[in-house]
Design an enzyme around this catalytic site. Structure first.
Site, mmCIF file in Angstrom:
data_model
loop_
_atom_site.group_PDB
_atom_site.id
_atom_site.type_symbol
_atom_site.label_atom_id
_atom_site.label_comp_id
_atom_site.label_asym_id
_atom_site.label_seq_id
_atom_site.Cartn_x
_atom_site.Cartn_y
_atom_site.Cartn_z
ATOM 1 N N ALA A 101 1.563 0.166 -5.823
ATOM 2 C CA ALA A 101 0.869 -0.909 -5.123
ATOM 3 C C ALA A 101 -0.079 -0.402 -4.049
ATOM 4 O O ALA A 101 -0.683 -1.186 -3.332
ATOM 5 C CB ALA A 101 1.902 -1.839 -4.492
ATOM 6 N N GLY A 102 -0.200 0.917 -3.898
ATOM 7 C CA GLY A 102 -1.142 1.461 -2.919
ATOM 8 C C GLY A 102 -0.527 1.756 -1.566
ATOM 9 O O GLY A 102 -1.231 2.115 -0.626
ATOM 10 N N ALA A 107 4.478 9.055 -2.910
ATOM 11 C CA ALA A 107 4.487 10.156 -1.934
ATOM 12 C C ALA A 107 5.752 10.112 -1.097
ATOM 13 O O ALA A 107 6.369 11.148 -0.829
ATOM 14 C CB ALA A 107 3.253 10.067 -1.033
ATOM 15 N N ASP A 149 -1.637 11.034 1.112
ATOM 16 C CA ASP A 149 -0.390 10.253 1.085
ATOM 17 C C ASP A 149 0.813 11.094 1.481
ATOM 18 O O ASP A 149 1.703 10.625 2.201
ATOM 19 C CB ASP A 149 -0.151 9.676 -0.324
#
Ligand code: MEV
Length: 313
Positions: A101-102, A107, A149
């Site tokens: 979902a960003g 990460a 990230d």
């Protein structure tokens, strides 16, 4: 210690996603939602469990790790390599972050797994080294990836990513609202989409990437000056440059415009785009922006988290 829990934060990219893959700067902050990985010494092999799904990982294969737990598998291999030894381990994952979902869930899973397994093996690891190992995991699983990230998940706070490295910024008090379209997508696919546009229209795409770089550089100055209104304007410009790169969607645009109409100082997609999340800067009209977004998507407030990856308890 035979059992411990490591946690690592997710992130929102405020400026510079995609352009950072081409060496331009980015500004990213850790958020108050985390992934927790509990690691326990256990028998043979590596077993991972999340939300009732349990899998024995096959490690040491050639090529990219695949499957639902591919980041975990690559992180365990990297941790064994770093520690110079391996062990049987059981991992249990709990996440407060939506996946794909960003918000940096991959990460955070990678970094928390690395920290948990390394410490279980008695190895010390600095946040800088954790960031490096996490970046290796992302490169192996995803192909192209910037250090953004994994660096923020390891260090926490706010980072200015540039020139292959990063610097800490002192975050102003930011009141952010995230809206999740709940459309899942893979970062690697969106990075490949921009790569393909770049191949076909190199000079045009280079100038868009330069413009995003200029926006991010200007935003760095506004972070230091604590100017929410000007930061918001720069977020708006960044969104439209990302749209020009082909990574926004009608739904993301709709949410971005709804947030601005409700009084957000600025709003943009965050992360790889193609679905996933948008972020609004809502200092003055936080409640109104949260309410406007909540009526059409899954929306929540996030705070910048000073804490990076840690061993809990
Ligand atoms: C993904 O969170 C951010 C991208 O810029 C990819 C990357 O930096 O590796 C799209």
């Amino acid at each position: 210690m035979s059992m411990l829990t490591a946690s690592a934060p997710g992130k929102v990219i405020l400026f510079g996603e995609h352009a950072v893959v081409y060496g331009r700067p980015a500004i990213v902050c850790a958020i108050s939602r985390r992934v927790r990985v509990t690691a326990e010494l256990a028998g043979d092999g590596v077993v991972v469990e999340q939300r009732g799904v349990r899998q024995r990982l096959r490690l040491g294969g050639e090529g990219k790790p695949r499957g639902r737990f591919r980041y975990v598998a690559a992180a365990v291999e990297e941790a064994f390599r770093e520690a110079g030894r391996r062990t049987g381990v059981r991992l249990s994952i709990r996440s407060e972050l939506p996946e794909a979902a960003g918000l940096g869930s991959s990460a955070a899973v990678s970094v928390a797994t690395l920290l948990a397994v390394l410490r279980l093996l008695g190895a010390e690891v600095s946040p800088g080294r954790l960031a490096e190992l996490g970046h290796r995991v992302e490169l192996r699983v995803q192909g192209a990836a910037s250090p953004t990230d994994t660096a923020i998940s390891a260090h926490g706070g706010m980072l200015y990513i540039h020139g292959g490295g990063y610097e800490r910024l002192t975050p102003p008090e930011l009141r952010l609202v995230v809206g999740d379209t709940r459309v899942k997508r893979r970062t690697a696919d969106l990075v490949a989409r921009v790569r393909s546009l770049h191949r076909r229209h190199e000079r045009v795409v280079e100038s868009l990437l330069d413009a995003i770089g200029a926006v991010t550089l200007a935003a760095r100055g506004e972070v230091e000056r604590h100017s929410a209104r000007r930061l918001g304007e720069l977020m708006n410009i960044n969104h439209h440059l990302l749209e020009a790169l082909g990574v926004s969607t009608p739904e993301l645009n709709r949410l971005v415009h709804a947030a601005r109409a409700a009084g957000a100082e600025g709003a943009k997609l965050t992360g790889a785009g193609g679905g996933g999340c948008m972020v609004a800067l809502a200092q003055e009209r936080h409640g109104e922006v949260l309410e406007a977004l909540s009526s059409s998507c899954s929306a929540f407030s996030v705070e910048v988290s000073a804490e990076g990856a840690v061993i809990e308890g």
